[in-house]
Design a protein around this motif. Structure first.
Motif, PDB file in Angstrom:
ATOM      1  N   PRO A  71      -8.587  -7.165  16.585  1.00  0.00           N
ATOM      2  CA  PRO A  71      -7.836  -7.824  17.663  1.00  0.00           C
ATOM      3  C   PRO A  71      -6.338  -7.570  17.601  1.00  0.00           C
ATOM      4  O   PRO A  71      -5.680  -7.429  18.628  1.00  0.00           O
ATOM      5  N   PHE A  72      -5.776  -7.481  16.381  1.00  0.00           N
ATOM      6  CA  PHE A  72      -4.355  -7.169  16.260  1.00  0.00           C
ATOM      7  C   PHE A  72      -4.089  -5.717  16.662  1.00  0.00           C
ATOM      8  O   PHE A  72      -3.055  -5.411  17.268  1.00  0.00           O
ATOM      9  N   ALA A  73      -5.030  -4.818  16.333  1.00  0.00           N
ATOM     10  CA  ALA A  73      -4.874  -3.418  16.728  1.00  0.00           C
ATOM     11  C   ALA A  73      -4.871  -3.285  18.245  1.00  0.00           C
ATOM     12  O   ALA A  73      -4.095  -2.503  18.814  1.00  0.00           O
ATOM     13  N   ALA A  74      -5.724  -4.056  18.933  1.00  0.00           N
ATOM     14  CA  ALA A  74      -5.755  -4.007  20.396  1.00  0.00           C
ATOM     15  C   ALA A  74      -4.413  -4.425  20.982  1.00  0.00           C
ATOM     16  O   ALA A  74      -3.896  -3.789  21.914  1.00  0.00           O
ATOM     17  N   ALA A 130       1.794 -13.439  18.246  1.00  0.00           N
ATOM     18  CA  ALA A 130       1.663 -14.710  18.964  1.00  0.00           C
ATOM     19  C   ALA A 130       0.686 -14.574  20.124  1.00  0.00           C
ATOM     20  O   ALA A 130      -0.135 -15.474  20.372  1.00  0.00           O
ATOM     21  N   HIS A 131       0.739 -13.433  20.826  1.00  0.00           N
ATOM     22  CA  HIS A 131      -0.177 -13.233  21.946  1.00  0.00           C
ATOM     23  C   HIS A 131      -1.622 -13.137  21.463  1.00  0.00           C
ATOM     24  O   HIS A 131      -2.532 -13.723  22.056  1.00  0.00           O
ATOM     25  N   THR A 132      -1.840 -12.390  20.372  1.00  0.00           N
ATOM     26  CA  THR A 132      -3.200 -12.220  19.838  1.00  0.00           C
ATOM     27  C   THR A 132      -3.778 -13.555  19.383  1.00  0.00           C
ATOM     28  O   THR A 132      -4.926 -13.889  19.700  1.00  0.00           O
ATOM     29  N   LEU A 133      -2.978 -14.320  18.629  1.00  0.00           N
ATOM     30  CA  LEU A 133      -3.452 -15.618  18.152  1.00  0.00           C
ATOM     31  C   LEU A 133      -3.579 -16.618  19.296  1.00  0.00           C
ATOM     32  O   LEU A 133      -4.482 -17.462  19.300  1.00  0.00           O
ATOM     33  N   GLY A 153     -11.897 -11.582  31.516  1.00  0.00           N
ATOM     34  CA  GLY A 153     -11.098 -10.693  32.347  1.00  0.00           C
ATOM     35  C   GLY A 153     -10.698  -9.411  31.642  1.00  0.00           C
ATOM     36  O   GLY A 153     -10.751  -9.296  30.419  1.00  0.00           O
ATOM     37  N   ASP A 154     -10.251  -8.414  32.449  1.00  0.00           N
ATOM     38  CA  ASP A 154      -9.891  -7.116  31.895  1.00  0.00           C
ATOM     39  C   ASP A 154      -8.661  -7.171  31.009  1.00  0.00           C
ATOM     40  O   ASP A 154      -8.510  -6.363  30.088  1.00  0.00           O
ATOM     41  N   ASN A 155      -7.723  -8.096  31.279  1.00  0.00           N
ATOM     42  CA  ASN A 155      -6.514  -8.200  30.457  1.00  0.00           C
ATOM     43  C   ASN A 155      -6.818  -8.775  29.081  1.00  0.00           C
ATOM     44  O   ASN A 155      -6.480  -8.194  28.053  1.00  0.00           O
ATOM     45  N   SER A 156      -7.436  -9.937  29.060  1.00  0.00           N
ATOM     46  CA  SER A 156      -7.708 -10.622  27.791  1.00  0.00           C
ATOM     47  C   SER A 156      -9.002 -10.158  27.145  1.00  0.00           C
ATOM     48  O   SER A 156      -9.186 -10.336  25.937  1.00  0.00           O
ATOM     49  N   GLY A 157      -9.889  -9.558  27.949  1.00  0.00           N
ATOM     50  CA  GLY A 157     -11.202  -9.182  27.442  1.00  0.00           C
ATOM     51  C   GLY A 157     -11.186  -8.334  26.179  1.00  0.00           C
ATOM     52  O   GLY A 157     -11.882  -8.654  25.205  1.00  0.00           O
ATOM     53  N   PRO A 158     -10.374  -7.226  26.132  1.00  0.00           N
ATOM     54  CA  PRO A 158     -10.376  -6.408  24.914  1.00  0.00           C
ATOM     55  C   PRO A 158      -9.917  -7.151  23.668  1.00  0.00           C
ATOM     56  O   PRO A 158     -10.453  -6.936  22.575  1.00  0.00           O
ATOM     57  N   ILE A 159      -8.912  -8.050  23.811  1.00  0.00           N
ATOM     58  CA  ILE A 159      -8.447  -8.800  22.633  1.00  0.00           C
ATOM     59  C   ILE A 159      -9.482  -9.838  22.214  1.00  0.00           C
ATOM     60  O   ILE A 159      -9.764 -10.002  21.021  1.00  0.00           O
ATOM     61  N   VAL A 160     -10.063 -10.543  23.202  1.00  0.00           N
ATOM     62  CA  VAL A 160     -11.131 -11.490  22.864  1.00  0.00           C
ATOM     63  C   VAL A 160     -12.300 -10.749  22.233  1.00  0.00           C
ATOM     64  O   VAL A 160     -12.883 -11.197  21.235  1.00  0.00           O
ATOM     65  N   PHE A 161     -12.627  -9.588  22.796  1.00  0.00           N
ATOM     66  CA  PHE A 161     -13.698  -8.780  22.215  1.00  0.00           C
ATOM     67  C   PHE A 161     -13.348  -8.360  20.789  1.00  0.00           C
ATOM     68  O   PHE A 161     -14.214  -8.297  19.915  1.00  0.00           O
ATOM     69  N   GLY A 162     -12.045  -8.097  20.553  1.00  0.00           N
ATOM     70  CA  GLY A 162     -11.626  -7.779  19.187  1.00  0.00           C
ATOM     71  C   GLY A 162     -11.918  -8.914  18.224  1.00  0.00           C
ATOM     72  O   GLY A 162     -12.353  -8.691  17.088  1.00  0.00           O
TER      73      GLY A 162
END
Length: 427
Positions: free
Chosen positions: A68-71, A223-226, A356-365
């Motif tokens: 998730p941090f890498a994303a 901060a955004h990732t967490l 959603g497409d914006n948050s989806g990759p980080i949540v998926f991370g």
């Protein structure tokens, strides 16, 4: 880069997918190498299996935690920079392991450093590429890239097992380091930051397509990732996806990827033959995961997950009872192989639908982090249970039962309405 892309047009996205597929393949080879090195390290250096399993578990855990941090880092500092740095770290850490003489050094090289590096070259990278480069056919492309882990087994494991059997663990480490380094120039030359960097739009998009800009591209990425995790953790759908993917990791690379070769060795099956079994599973997973992506574009992903986890659970319960004959192992390889990573495309689709497409990759991370926590738990659990009981039977049967539970949980997931509002809409 623009000149090279012009003959391809939107199809240049397929060139990017090909390079990322190779990077994911090498990363999968790195993560599967400790399973091949386990018996040589035990023989040459006298290390216990639980000590070797600890290094594998640390690597798998950090592989997931980094995702998730890498994303977010890819959005903040650029995908190319993060990917090149990760590949260099993977090559350097595995090369450094050639001089290790103590178990803690394996924890540092194959655990900490390679875990962080490979965590940026993992499923979350595939999700980022899919969201950036494709407007259509996302499930199919994600299935293909997810299958790279299976192809990594197919390409690397028989060769690595032959190296381990003929030359010990050092040639294995050297081969992985060279493989990671070889991908660096391909990424540098052929992977642009995003379609707009070379004057293109996403595959399947209209000429005026403008993809949304992620909030992670600005501000404090940590901060955004967490913060994204905090918001997602307040939803039921996140915990269902997290729990099922925890089981996915527990029942795949954590247990089978780390311990199957050693389990076969306990049953009198040579390393090269056991690695061939994993390679056969890789062939069927390449088919099954790519097909899963196609099915995910067309059918209810919850029902697909229920079927995949159910088949996986039954096959893991069956293995210790199979007698390990050639026919029995072939049946296991086919049934288990077909859905080794087939769970990824439907899980990603559910994450994108819910967040959603914006948050989806980080949540998926973060969901992938759950996968790797499960995998790390199984890697250590399998080795510890083997030392306590003298065999792997109970470990595999427990894993099979957890997969049956995950099949039931999958049917409870509900993405009929967004889990939370896009961050840009929050006050």
């Amino acid at each position: 880069m623009i000149a090279r892309s012009q003959p391809f047009g939107q199809r240049y996205a397929l060139v990017v997918v090909a390079v990322i597929f190779l990077a994911l393949l090498v990363s999968a080879g790195l993560r599967s190498a400790p399973g091949v090195m386990m018996l040589p390290l035990e023989s040459e250096l006298g290390w216990r299996r639980d000590a070797i399993s600890l290094a594998a578990a640390v690597g798998i855990f950090l592989y997931g935690l980094t995702g998730p941090f890498a994303a977010a880092l890819m959005e903040r500092f650029g995908l190319r920079k993060i990917l090149l740095g990760a590949l260099a770290l993977m090559a350097g850490s595995t090369a450094l392991s050639l001089s290790m003489t103590e178990p803690w050094q394996m924890v540092a090289t194959w655990g900490v450093f390679s875990g962080v590096g490979s965590g940026a070259v993992a499923t979350v990278l595939g999700a980022t590429i899919v969201n950036r480069w494709f407007k259509t056919n996302r499930g199919l492309v994600m299935g293909l890239m997810s299958a790279s882990s299976a192809t990594g087994m197919l390409v690397f494991l028989p060769a690595l097992a032959w190296l381990a059997q003929s030359g010990g663990w050092k040639p294995v480490a050297m081969a992985v380091a060279i493989g990671c380094a070889a991908i660096l120039p391909l990424v540098w030359l052929l992977v642009p930051e995003r379609p707009s960097s070379i004057g293109l739009v996403r595959y399947g998009a209209d000429a005026d397509d403008v993809p949304p800009v992620s909030p992670a591209a600005q501000g404090n990425f940590i901060a955004h990732t967490l913060g994204t995790l905090r918001r997602a953790a307040g939803t039921r759908v996140f915990w269902y996806l997290f729990a099922t993917f925890f089981v996915c990791g527990f029942t795949t690379n954590g247990l089978v990827g780390t311990h199957l070769i050693a389990f076969c060795g306990d049953m009198g099956i040579p390393e090269v033959q056991a690695a061939g079994l994993l390679a056969l599973m890789g062939v069927f997973d390449l088919i099954g995961t790519t097909m899963s992506g196609w099915l995910t574009d067309r059918f209810d992903p919850r029902k697909l997950l229920g079927i995949y986890y159910g088949i996986r659970g039954l096959s893991l319960i069956y293995l210790p009872l199979s007698g390990f004959s050639g026919t029995a192992l072939t049946i296991f390889a086919v049934l288990y192989g077909l859905d080794w990573i087939a769970t990824v495309p439907p899980t990603l689709r559910l994450a994108n639908e819910a967040f959603g497409d914006n948050s989806g990759p980080i949540v998926f991370g973060w969901i992938v982090a759950g996968h790797q926590v499960g995998a790390a738990s199984a890697a250590f659990f399998g080795g510890a249970l083997r030392e306590m009981q003298g065999d792997y039977t109970l470990a595999f049967q427990i894993a099979g039962m957890t997969a049956i539970i995950a099949a039931c949980l999958s049917l409870l997931i509900d993405t009929s309405k967004p889990a939370f509002e896009p961050e840009s809409q929050l006050a």
